[in-house]
Design a protein around this motif. Sequence first.
Motif, PDB file in Angstrom:
ATOM      1  N   THR A  18      12.092   6.753  20.404  1.00  0.00           N
ATOM      2  CA  THR A  18      13.093   6.309  20.947  1.00  0.00           C
ATOM      3  C   THR A  18      12.373   7.364  22.219  1.00  0.00           C
ATOM      4  O   THR A  18      12.811   6.755  24.105  1.00  0.00           O
ATOM      5  CB  THR A  18      13.730   6.933  20.683  1.00  0.00           C
ATOM      6  OG1 THR A  18      14.321   7.522  19.538  1.00  0.00           O
ATOM      7  CG2 THR A  18      15.142   6.522  21.171  1.00  0.00           C
ATOM      8  N   GLY A 308      15.567   9.473  16.479  1.00  0.00           N
ATOM      9  CA  GLY A 308      16.020   7.771  16.088  1.00  0.00           C
ATOM     10  C   GLY A 308      15.205   7.593  15.134  1.00  0.00           C
ATOM     11  O   GLY A 308      16.673   6.066  14.591  1.00  0.00           O
ATOM     12  N   GLY A 349      19.133   6.019  15.303  1.00  0.00           N
ATOM     13  CA  GLY A 349      18.788   4.474  15.088  1.00  0.00           C
ATOM     14  C   GLY A 349      19.129   3.437  14.037  1.00  0.00           C
ATOM     15  O   GLY A 349      17.780   2.952  14.508  1.00  0.00           O
ATOM     16  N   THR A 387      23.606   4.521  16.263  1.00  0.00           N
ATOM     17  CA  THR A 387      24.120   4.132  17.227  1.00  0.00           C
ATOM     18  C   THR A 387      25.548   3.516  17.825  1.00  0.00           C
ATOM     19  O   THR A 387      26.492   3.994  17.778  1.00  0.00           O
ATOM     20  CB  THR A 387      22.937   4.403  18.163  1.00  0.00           C
ATOM     21  OG1 THR A 387      21.209   5.002  18.138  1.00  0.00           O
ATOM     22  CG2 THR A 387      22.557   4.216  19.799  1.00  0.00           C
ATOM     23  N   ASN A 400      27.066   8.111  28.910  1.00  0.00           N
ATOM     24  CA  ASN A 400      25.795   8.702  29.291  1.00  0.00           C
ATOM     25  C   ASN A 400      24.982   9.178  28.218  1.00  0.00           C
ATOM     26  O   ASN A 400      23.777  10.043  28.280  1.00  0.00           O
ATOM     27  CB  ASN A 400      26.659  10.467  29.029  1.00  0.00           C
ATOM     28  CG  ASN A 400      26.202  11.586  28.974  1.00  0.00           C
ATOM     29  OD1 ASN A 400      25.828  11.826  30.244  1.00  0.00           O
ATOM     30  ND2 ASN A 400      26.342  12.583  28.015  1.00  0.00           N
ATOM     31  N   GLY A 468      16.457  18.621  17.801  1.00  0.00           N
ATOM     32  CA  GLY A 468      16.772  16.866  18.071  1.00  0.00           C
ATOM     33  C   GLY A 468      17.683  15.866  18.296  1.00  0.00           C
ATOM     34  O   GLY A 468      18.742  16.438  18.589  1.00  0.00           O
ATOM     35  N   GLY A 469      17.532  15.105  18.773  1.00  0.00           N
ATOM     36  CA  GLY A 469      18.968  14.022  20.058  1.00  0.00           C
ATOM     37  C   GLY A 469      20.090  14.471  18.636  1.00  0.00           C
ATOM     38  O   GLY A 469      21.185  14.105  19.297  1.00  0.00           O
ATOM     39  N   GLY A 470      19.784  13.847  17.683  1.00  0.00           N
ATOM     40  CA  GLY A 470      20.510  12.685  16.828  1.00  0.00           C
ATOM     41  C   GLY A 470      20.636  14.026  16.482  1.00  0.00           C
ATOM     42  O   GLY A 470      22.277  14.003  15.625  1.00  0.00           O
ATOM     43  N   VAL A 473      25.144  16.177  16.539  1.00  0.00           N
ATOM     44  CA  VAL A 473      25.677  14.360  16.701  1.00  0.00           C
ATOM     45  C   VAL A 473      26.529  14.957  15.077  1.00  0.00           C
ATOM     46  O   VAL A 473      27.494  14.877  14.613  1.00  0.00           O
ATOM     47  CB  VAL A 473      25.801  13.536  16.541  1.00  0.00           C
ATOM     48  CG1 VAL A 473      26.027  11.649  16.625  1.00  0.00           C
ATOM     49  CG2 VAL A 473      24.712  13.007  18.248  1.00  0.00           C
ATOM     50  N   SER A 687      25.498  16.659  26.481  1.00  0.00           N
ATOM     51  CA  SER A 687      24.304  16.603  27.465  1.00  0.00           C
ATOM     52  C   SER A 687      23.701  15.391  27.789  1.00  0.00           C
ATOM     53  O   SER A 687      24.075  14.312  27.253  1.00  0.00           O
ATOM     54  CB  SER A 687      23.569  17.824  26.686  1.00  0.00           C
ATOM     55  OG  SER A 687      22.812  17.991  27.411  1.00  0.00           O
ATOM     56  N   ASP A 688      23.255  15.705  28.474  1.00  0.00           N
ATOM     57  CA  ASP A 688      22.233  14.448  28.950  1.00  0.00           C
ATOM     58  C   ASP A 688      21.252  13.475  28.094  1.00  0.00           C
ATOM     59  O   ASP A 688      20.906  12.423  27.821  1.00  0.00           O
ATOM     60  CB  ASP A 688      20.933  14.291  29.990  1.00  0.00           C
ATOM     61  CG  ASP A 688      22.035  15.011  31.508  1.00  0.00           C
ATOM     62  OD1 ASP A 688      23.199  14.558  31.314  1.00  0.00           O
ATOM     63  OD2 ASP A 688      21.067  14.730  32.864  1.00  0.00           O
TER      64      ASP A 688
HETATM   65  P1  AMP Z   1      15.270  11.793  19.881  1.00  0.00           P
HETATM   66  O1  AMP Z   1      14.309  10.896  19.375  1.00  0.00           O
HETATM   67  O2  AMP Z   1      14.705  13.322  19.169  1.00  0.00           O
HETATM   68  O3  AMP Z   1      14.787  12.057  21.318  1.00  0.00           O
HETATM   69  O4  AMP Z   1      16.884  11.429  19.703  1.00  0.00           O
HETATM   70  C1  AMP Z   1      17.490  10.654  19.703  1.00  0.00           C
HETATM   71  C2  AMP Z   1      19.295   9.946  19.397  1.00  0.00           C
HETATM   72  O5  AMP Z   1      19.942  10.978  19.935  1.00  0.00           O
HETATM   73  C3  AMP Z   1      19.671   9.493  19.827  1.00  0.00           C
HETATM   74  O6  AMP Z   1      19.372   7.972  18.573  1.00  0.00           O
HETATM   75  C4  AMP Z   1      20.639   9.362  20.024  1.00  0.00           C
HETATM   76  O7  AMP Z   1      21.806   9.001  18.224  1.00  0.00           O
HETATM   77  C5  AMP Z   1      21.984  10.802  20.289  1.00  0.00           C
HETATM   78  N1  AMP Z   1      21.984  11.242  21.058  1.00  0.00           N
HETATM   79  C6  AMP Z   1      22.989  12.183  21.254  1.00  0.00           C
HETATM   80  N2  AMP Z   1      23.310  12.132  23.098  1.00  0.00           N
HETATM   81  C7  AMP Z   1      22.318  11.018  23.171  1.00  0.00           C
HETATM   82  C8  AMP Z   1      22.081  11.038  24.720  1.00  0.00           C
HETATM   83  N3  AMP Z   1      23.443  11.379  25.124  1.00  0.00           N
HETATM   84  N4  AMP Z   1      21.694  10.333  25.344  1.00  0.00           N
HETATM   85  C9  AMP Z   1      20.603   9.466  24.238  1.00  0.00           C
HETATM   86  N5  AMP Z   1      21.327  10.477  22.910  1.00  0.00           N
HETATM   87  C10 AMP Z   1      21.591  10.467  22.376  1.00  0.00           C
END
Ligand code: AMP
Length: 714
Positions: A18, A308, A349, A387, A400, A468-470, A473, A687-688
């Motif tokens: 992602t 994701g 995702g 998502t 965001n 990780g981004g998620g 969450v 955050s971003d």
């Molecule tokens: P990663 O693959 O670790 O970068 O995580 C990607 C996941 O981060 C996405 O599928 C989103 O569910 C989660 N996420 C949470 N906040 C954000 C944000 N502000 N922008 C992008 N992804 C986000």
Amino acid sequence: MNDLTNPVEVLGIDAGGTMTDTFFVRRDGEFVVGKAQSDSDEANAVLESSKDALAHWGREIQDVYPEMVTCVFSGTAMLNRVVGRKGLRTGLIVSKGFEDFHRMGRALQCYLGYAFEDRLHLNTHRYDEPLVHIHDTRGVTERIDSKGVVVIPVRLHEARTAAEELIDQGVKAIAISLISSYLNGEHETAIRDVVLEVAKEKGVDLPVFASVDYYPVRKESHRTNTTILEAYAAEPSRKILGQLSDRMKAEGATFDLRVMATHGGTIGWKAKELARSLVSGPIGGVIGAKYLGEQLGYENIACSDIGGTSFDMALITQGNYSIHKDSDMARLVLSLPMVAMDTIGAGAGSFVRIDPYSLSIKLGPDSAGYRVGTCWPEGGLDTVSVTDCHIILGYLNPDNFLGGILDLDVPRAFQCVKDQIADPLGLTVEDAAAGVIELLDLSLRQHLRAMITSKGYSPRDFVCFSYGGGGPVHAYGYTKGLGFKETIVPAWAAGFSAFGCATADFEYRYDKSVDVGINDESSEEDIEVACLKLQSAWDELKVKVLEEFAINGFDESAVTLSPGYSMQYMGQLNDLEIESPVANISGKEDWPALVQAFDDTYARVYADAARSPELGFGITGAILRGSVETSKPNIPKEPMSGPTPPEAAVLGKRKFYDNRVWVEADLFHMESLLPGNNIVGPAVIESDATTFVVPTGFATNLDEHRLFHLVETG
Ligand code: AMP
């Protein structure tokens, strides 16, 4: 602005499905994180992400790249190539009579990676395409027995015919893997030389991979798969990494690009055994967690990483992770030493579908990738993703996503969730979306619990790191009720794997199988022979390790060598890797120390009571790691403030579907919060590239190291 007294030294890259994250570290240990959407051209995404990161320091790539000393890459492209069977067409030469064993996949490959219910039902088992087609496979008459003795000499004229036919058929590389070659490699090397000769005669530039040159270890299917991967998957990656290295050099870089490898160290992109980087991003996360734990005194860590596409878990016990030697990945048994990790194909995702027979919600295993979900601004995706549910429920801010560079299509996501999930189940859209989130949390929670308890531990012994981004969450959802000592979310969670890459040592590791068994009846001489066998395997591996470092310009004096071995209680099926307490074995007097180190490790990984020395001890493999130190990031340390967040961090309120009711959640800006701030749910911290969700019943406080501690309040 250039700051020549404090140059940027280290870059960690995590090119996920992602996002592509970059993590830059200055000489003083300060760091910045950058994000960009992943791109089919990986170099583009890396450069974009670098720009994003360096903008925090007001600097440009062209100024920074020339001053850097090291850069570590991790990515998913190689693994995706294997999963999608999009690798280099490879020919395979095996012992005559064993032509089918690659596609038989040791039988167990047909259910690897299956859920428990699918393991039970034979009719749901699916056989993946083999990496090498049977028509591209040839057998050559030869045989080496289980003691390494030649019983049928190799018929090299057959090898010649095989090579000619395979090349004429259009294979682009050839792998060779014979029975028992790890005990005696002479047949393989002879065939390798014939194949190279034929290629030369035919004027083709054809890479040839003999298993004995790469993975001289027992278990034919594992060894063959891994050797094929060198050709099938690693060769194309080498090209891509070469291009990335060139693009970076064009921006002024002088460093040698390195890649995160499955064993937890980093290797040069020109390394012979590049298939070792088949899995890299999630490994980076574990290395980062270990480093953070070392710096801050967390010894037992449950690592959890949600991106994701997947959820990756690993355990660090008493400051160390375990290594699996016979790992499996992408439904293939492999000989790659790999940081012990459990992965499930459910991420932030993942696609969400209704099972037409049971009318239940099914998550993944495939996912929306960089296109996120049906909310993707350019359309194109028709299947609902997790998502989409986040957006509908107010977990994520559609304005965001990636700092707002994407304009997500919320009405479309709403309509798709309604049509595909809510209507067929007779639910409201928010209840359907909440059901998806609860199901994902439950599944992650169960896997996490199972991974910990199956090793004889309790979550109470561990601090859970969520990244990780998620990760942030879902941290509340998948840790709820498990009883971890603490749940910790680093403020740089979104770039945590890239951070881990930046903390990893430059390290090569080579393995060789060894067969040694010692019990009460063994003589002094047996023990002497066993000890010297291990030392001689180390000597052999040392040559290979130093050769790899020489490619990167390091001579022996710069390299720290750490020998290790795999040992097991006789009669047991699994061995454990041990860092050797003796650097050089001189003879039988070193045996007790080797046994003691194994016994101690066994008690750490399993439990004291599980020790089982009655039948003796076996050494199954020699390991040699060589490493060169690199600069490491500092863990932030900031002055403490009061519990109330500053005005600058307050972003207002947002509708948030919390425990099946709409509430007004407090919104905060993650980077503007100060150490000491305490936030009580319902709240969302943005955050971003990540979003930290703190629902009702939870609170979090930020410590001086910019780590959020999540607590259940009731
Ligand atoms: P990663 O693959 O670790 O970068 O995580 C990607 C996941 O981060 C996405 O599928 C989103 O569910 C989660 N996420 C949470 N906040 C954000 C944000 N502000 N922008 C992008 N992804 C986000």
